[in-house]
Design an enzyme around this catalytic site. Structure first.
Site, mmCIF file in Angstrom:
data_model
loop_
_atom_site.group_PDB
_atom_site.id
_atom_site.type_symbol
_atom_site.label_atom_id
_atom_site.label_comp_id
_atom_site.label_asym_id
_atom_site.label_seq_id
_atom_site.Cartn_x
_atom_site.Cartn_y
_atom_site.Cartn_z
ATOM 1 N N SER A 111 -2.290 -2.038 7.615
ATOM 2 C CA SER A 111 -2.418 -3.036 8.686
ATOM 3 C C SER A 111 -2.730 -4.426 8.136
ATOM 4 C CB SER A 111 -3.482 -2.609 9.691
ATOM 5 O OG SER A 111 -4.735 -2.481 9.053
ATOM 6 N N ASN A 139 12.569 -1.909 5.120
ATOM 7 C CA ASN A 139 13.119 -0.843 5.957
ATOM 8 C C ASN A 139 12.148 -0.454 7.065
ATOM 9 O OD1 ASN A 139 11.293 0.357 4.240
ATOM 10 N ND2 ASN A 139 12.583 2.090 3.708
ATOM 11 N N ASP A 146 11.989 12.367 1.210
ATOM 12 C CA ASP A 146 12.010 13.813 1.441
ATOM 13 C C ASP A 146 11.734 14.576 0.147
ATOM 14 O OD1 ASP A 146 14.410 14.222 -0.013
ATOM 15 O OD2 ASP A 146 15.629 14.012 1.786
ATOM 16 N N TYR A 191 13.497 14.198 -3.471
ATOM 17 C CA TYR A 191 13.214 13.069 -4.362
ATOM 18 C C TYR A 191 11.974 13.428 -5.174
ATOM 19 C CZ TYR A 191 12.929 8.126 -5.741
ATOM 20 O OH TYR A 191 12.905 6.948 -6.444
#
Length: 144
Positions: free
Chosen positions: A64, A76, A82, A85
């Site tokens: 934050s 992105n 996942d 990787y």
């Protein structure tokens, strides 16, 4: 309790720690000093690779305070890593865009992640009527 194997690419960052009762998000740190000019894009190395359990993925988001402290955005907006990787060279990175000139020091906490199970298989069924309350608006405010 799941065990996650982790490889560190730097011995100069604080090892990851899960703090029970505080938050189920785990902070990730910059693995090197980074200077960025306004408008510049950079993949900031996070100094870790992990072997996630089968059927799980990591969700990576900024902390934050990241924008206020460093003036960077995650390009992105929400990263998914996942379990495929997981090789020795599969270091995690934070894709950053600087909105102002900034300096990020090695070991600064810039993002966080949590481990989630993959979404179960689902199917969609078309209908003419939904049984929930009609709030008649946009999002949680109900205001258009």
């Amino acid at each position: 309790m799941e065990t996650i194997r982790i490889k560190y690419f730097s011995d100069k960052i604080t090892p990851l720690a899960y703090v029970p009762g505080k938050s189920d998000w785990i902070d990730l740190r910059a693995a090197e000093d980074v200077e960025m000019k306004a408008g510049e894009f950079r993949l900031i190395p996070l100094g870790v690779a992990m072997q996630l359990p089968k059927g799980y993925e990591a969700h990576v988001v900024p902390r934050s305070s990241t924008f206020r402290s460093f003036g960077i955005l995650q390009t992105n907006h929400f990263g998914i890593i996942d379990e495929s990787y997981c090789g020795d060279d599969d270091q995690w990175y934070f894709p950053a865009y600087a909105v102002r000139d900034t300096r990020i020091c090695r070991n600064d906490r810039i993002c966080q992640f949590r481990i989630m199970e993959h979404q179960p298989a689902i199917r969609f069924e078309a209908t003419e009527h939904l049984e929930g309350e009609n709030r008649g608006g946009f999002g949680s405010t109900g205001i258009r």
